[in-house]
Design an enzyme around this catalytic site. Structure first.
Site, short mmCIF file in Angstrom:
data_model
loop_
_atom_site.label_atom_id
_atom_site.label_comp_id
_atom_site.label_asym_id
_atom_site.label_seq_id
_atom_site.Cartn_x
_atom_site.Cartn_y
_atom_site.Cartn_z
N ASP A 1 -1.81 29.78 15.40
CA ASP A 1 -1.89 29.34 14.01
C ASP A 1 -0.54 29.23 13.31
O ASP A 1 -0.33 28.34 12.50
CB ASP A 1 -2.82 30.27 13.21
CG ASP A 1 -4.28 29.97 13.46
OD1 ASP A 1 -4.75 28.93 12.99
OD2 ASP A 1 -4.95 30.75 14.16
N TYR B 1 -11.84 30.31 9.31
CA TYR B 1 -11.55 31.72 9.13
C TYR B 1 -10.68 31.99 7.91
O TYR B 1 -9.80 31.20 7.60
CB TYR B 1 -10.75 32.24 10.35
CG TYR B 1 -11.59 32.96 11.37
CD1 TYR B 1 -12.15 34.20 11.08
CD2 TYR B 1 -11.82 32.42 12.62
CE1 TYR B 1 -12.93 34.86 12.02
CE2 TYR B 1 -12.59 33.07 13.57
CZ TYR B 1 -13.15 34.29 13.27
OH TYR B 1 -13.90 34.94 14.19
#
Lengths: 666, 666
Positions: A319, A404
């Site tokens: 990420d 998320y």
């Protein structure tokens, strides 16, 4: 998975000059300001005019000055700060360039072509381009028709695809599409059976497969908005008591936070999110602030999904390196995301044209009254009870990686502890399956049936923190304190065993690669040149939390790229260029520029300026409670002073003056 | 180490009848009341009149009814509750007797002589007797004179001595003495070099050695009272915001707490401290309370010190079995020990004459607003942010084991999680040494020089929880969910590996002995007879926290006695008599009645009423910050619903109505 829309604020040239004039003398570690992003844009565009070049800013961030330069400025803060510089990564005419732009002299001072493997963080435009290609791809439209669903109700997201041993890699993103039609939850009605890969350089769909029509999970039960909940309602709660007005408890001087005995600098970076620098603690005994942590941030976040089938095997996300944790930042909601008394801070990052994107209320700072006890002791015989309620200061940012939500907390305690906490919430990445009950399943499904036709796919999260500790100065050592079982030798003693400690000072990087197992050593960073008055080396101890380790094969491609997670702890000598554990160019990287590679040099780390890298890991086997939004799962770790102070640094606090709820009728 | 003074309240016979009349119909799991203690006393004294017997009540507690009896009463709470019974352990004429006293029929229904190894918990009188013997012992007085110190400034404490292979053991306690003379800290000026062991049955000093005069640590710097602090002061803090008056947030109906979706029964026991029973959670979907935990408490607390020399090797304490965690209870200080809005509860235990000892404000119950987030999700594209602040309810008791203070918390979250938290604070057990700097030390000192002439002795804490889970009913199974690395078999997939889960149901006790290591399985208790609508077995998962393992040799005497700490997890079939992991008679025990012995039967545990035992362990290498009072070190673990609910049980909560600080000038 990143959402593709952000509010972009446009700044005129007038704004640039205006902001440049009014902003105070910047701290050398301050994030780039909106006007600085525009200045970068102007300077770079002079070298590479957009009418002749296809130009995209993949990353723009502070090129931080050398540590010694910062420290020398800190010793005389009235002196001229070091020149402001920006690190710029450009995608220019299908090539990657790394530039250093000096903002004081308004010029590019370094401009290098990058010819290695991998690419920088993808931009919003890259992601939108991939989605647009998919949504215009004839075969995809045919697939949608075949499923009898409505194209206007489809939401697609792009995702990086990793590297699987290919000799040649292009800039490609996979596209995953979901159905809305009765839900606002963008991630719980996956349109299964389809693989779409888009080449975002050639601007074409490079792979398209429609394997099978899989039933769409239902919209029912996926909404999470308070305004839309239906019976049966969940429990009702009291709100937290409000703070008296104006009582934040700390001082925020531009970007420097002072609270109780702590002082630290707060910055923001598009790639890593919050950056906490120069954390130092006031030693009342020594009448001075003492250095603890030069710089800390989440260097990489690796999330490999554990489904090896065609539609899913590529989903092994980095990420920070592939998207930028800071690019994921979302505004925080007062009183719900951060409690009463919180102070909110806006942040800015550069869009792909280097115009600043403002995110309001992106970080918050607040005092936490946990209800815990800071310390206590009762002596019944002497009729003494002394007890001190716990209090701390928290810096919070939320990074929403599409589905998320990561709640990233830095917590400072007056006892000298620093806690690093990650709260994991938001929506699972799910996969459509034909099953509505586990008894129908006769194949591996790589996850849990969390709802009808819905598998919550098993995955891991590994967050690797960069912790540049400077314990009372630069020159530090890493010590493993082994707890060793010993046999009693004295024949007059009937007991057979005990344990004692043996300190092992790590000489080189290979001495400091630690996998935390059953009876791990205590791990400390000490200043070998400073002792307490009783002769102990001043230090800070790492108190590990959740330490799940990677389960992928060590020679598997994602794990080669994520080899920095192979140990829980690594220690390196300070090197300004070693910022990101996964390397500089992580999208489609081949793992040739990771922490695991750097440390192969096996450099000396004893009594040096060192950096500790710690990986928080956890395996997530989803369960039904994670649907449709997960209750927060918290993990973290702590750095704890260990013989840093001469005695308990919160001994000489008095219980706070407790307030009563105002009685307005009096 | 236990302090020897407690305030004893005397109840007259009149009070007994008065209290008996007004008390409501008791819950079968309620702690014994003051009047019940007196009734026990009266009934036992009828059998064993004190003018003919030397009689001491070592333990008086509820003899809990069989689980099925309780459950059957619960199904019809208006019916007659089962008869109230007390378990009484007597020391009678130098013998140990176990009695069951029935309070409804006012008679002893069982009276057995105990002829095995070991003794029950020591009483305050036992401890005082040992100290008195020491303080009158001629050689000890001579030792004090030799040291030129003042006998009136000496504070002594008694301590259990364990068992080291002796064939014959008597009831003996060691006595450790400290000097005050300028400090109120009873534990930081140890008078070193002396061993005193007292036989509390024969009432004589059985061993006395004065090995060496060791310099006394200084009084300076040991005081911890706010009223006495001297410069430099520590940081000042804001108080936590107060709750509006009357807002506790929960209902306390005698001993049953109802809050949000939780309901549980709270009791207190002299041996184990707080007992939480019948914890059940309301399932809004099923419109019913569902069972989670029948009964939970800290079954044993083992604290072995790691100094094998003459004065210290015996110090391997079993705080629950040898003293009683409940006997350690201290009053809590409102606002400092427990936050605003807390409700305080008094508790009672029996003195050695079975008269009730009242401890006011011994437990507190409060809502915790941690500042964390219960769940959240942002969808930037759809302009949605939904976020819910975290809230929970905490039950707290502090057990002050002489020098150490254990803060024992049970925390219930609306998401269904139960957290078990231990905060460790108070004063270290220290040893006097001739050294004032580590550079003078050339021998093993078995700890850290935490102040001048002061070694903080290394030690461990192992807390073994008894967790009688009843997940949606009695019949449960223990499941180990292994995360297994697998090779990818499909040749079209370039990725090499992934992990998947394999569930292993423990059939017998030996399948359920778990040492939590590098990549532990996920550990669940499930109800194999109940499924969610998607076919998952309803269950709760153990989320381990700090899991330090014993380092003593497995064949060493203290570790034989503490063999229940050899695994982090054990599972046994429910057996009412298996309450205490260290056995019933722990003082001087030989380890023949521990959890480790019981489980050798290797009983069947699949689809049975089972009990899980979990040990929280930590090694404590002291540091200077622990002096003179330790900042709280927190450890714990969590039980987390896992496919227990059909979906996130806090999804359908709304953000609370936030309050503002009243503006009285309006």
């Amino acid at each position: 998975m990143a959402s593709t829309l952000k509010t972009i604020l446009f700044f005129s040239i007038f704004t640039v000059f205006f902001l440049s004039r009014v902003s105070p003398k910047p701290h050398p570690l301050d994030s780039l300001t909106p006007s600085e992003f525009l200045l970068v844009r102007a300077i770079v565009n002079q070298s590479y005019p957009t009418f002749t070049h296809k130009l995209s800013f993949q990353y723009v961030g502070l090129e931080e000055p050398d540590k010694q330069v910062v420290k020398s400025w800190l010793s005389e803060p009235s002196s001229q700060p070091p020149p402001r510089q920006a690190l710029v990564i450009l995608r220019l005419n299908q090539q990657t360039r790394e530039l250093i732009v000096d903002l004081s002299i308004r010029s590019v001072v370094s401009d290098k072509l990058y010819s290695g493997f991998g690419y920088s963080t993808v931009t919003t435009e890259d992601q939108e381009a991939a989605v647009d290609l998919a949504l215009k791809h004839g075969p995809f439209l045919a697939s949608i028709r075949r499923r009898g669903i409505n194209i206007s109700e489809i939401a697609c997201f792009s995702q990086t695809i990793g590297w699987y041993g290919q000799m040649k890699t292009n800039r490609q993103l996979q596209v995953k599409c979901y159905y809305l039609d009765g839900t606002v939850n963008s991630y719980l009605r996956p349109i299964g059976g389809i693989t779409i890969v888009a080449d975002i350089e050639q601007m074409k769909i490079s792979k398209y497969v429609d394997r099978a029509v899989i039933p769409l999970p239902k919209a029912e039960g996926t909404d999470y908005r308070a305004s839309m909940i239906t019976l049966p309602f969940g429990p009702h709660f009291n709100a937290a008591p409000p703070k008296p007005p104006g009582q934040t408890g700390f001082k925020l001087d531009v970007n420097v936070v002072s609270w109780a005995n702590w002082k630290f600098h707060l910055a923001f970076d598009a790639r890593v999110g919050p950056v906490i620098s120069l954390a130092s603690i006031y030693d009342a005994e020594k009448k001075t602030y003492r250095q603890v942590m030069y710089r800390s941030y989440i260097s990489e976040l690796f999330v490999p999904y554990q489904d090896p089938t065609e539609g899913w095997y590529r989903t092994t996300i980095f990420d920070s390196g592939e998207y930028g944790l800071g690019n994921y930042v979302v505004p925080l909601e007062p009183l719900n995301d951060c409690p009463s008394g919180a102070v909110f801070v806006d942040v800015y990052y550069a869009a792909s044209d280097s115009k600043p994107v403002q995110v309001p209320d992106a970080m918050c700072i607040f005092e936490r009254h946990s209800g815990d006890v800071m310390w206590r002791h009762s002596d019944v015989k002497r009729e003494i009870t002394e007890t001190r309620p716990d209090i701390s200061i928290v810096v919070r940012m939320v990074a929403t990686a599409g589905n998320y939500d990561y709640i990233l907390d830095w917590e400072f305690k007056p006892s000298g502890s620093i806690k690093f906490l990650i709260g994991l919430t938001g929506v699972l990445q799910v996969k459509a399956v034909p099953y509505t009950n586990t008894d129908q399943i006769e194949e591996e499904v790589y996850g849990t049936l969390v709802a009808g036709n819905t598998i919550g796919v098993s995955h891991d999260h590994f967050l690797t923190y960069h912790l540049d500790l400077d314990i009372d100065g630069d020159a530090n050592s890493f010590v493993k304190t082994h707890l060793i079982r010993k046999r009693v030798k004295d024949e007059n003693i009937p007991r057979k065993s005990y344990w004692n400690v043996e300190h092992e000072i790590a000489k080189t990087e290979s001495d400091a690669k630690i996998q935390i197992g059953l009876n791990p050593p205590e791990l400390l960073v000490v200043n070998p040149n400073k002792e307490t008055k009783f002769g102990n080396n001043v230090g800070y101890r790492l108190v590990p939390g959740s330490t799940a380790r990677p389960l992928l094969a060590i020679d598997d491609f994602p794990q080669i790229r994520a080899a920095f997670t192979n140990n829980n702890v690594w220690v390196t000598p300070y090197n300004k260029s070693e910022k990101w554990a996964g390397g500089r160019f992580v999208d489609r990287s081949r793992g040739d520029d990771t922490l695991a590679v750097w440390t192969k040099k096996n450099r000396r780390i004893k009594n040096k300026d060192i950096v500790m890298w710690y990986t928080v890991g956890f395996h997530h086997v989803p369960c039904q409670e994670d649907f449709p939004v997960m209750p927060t799962l918290s993990v973290g770790f702590e750095l704890k002073p260990t013989n840093f102070f001469e005695y308990n640094p919160v001994l000489k606090t008095v219980p706070p003056q407790h307030l009563s709820w105002p009685n307005c009728t009096k």
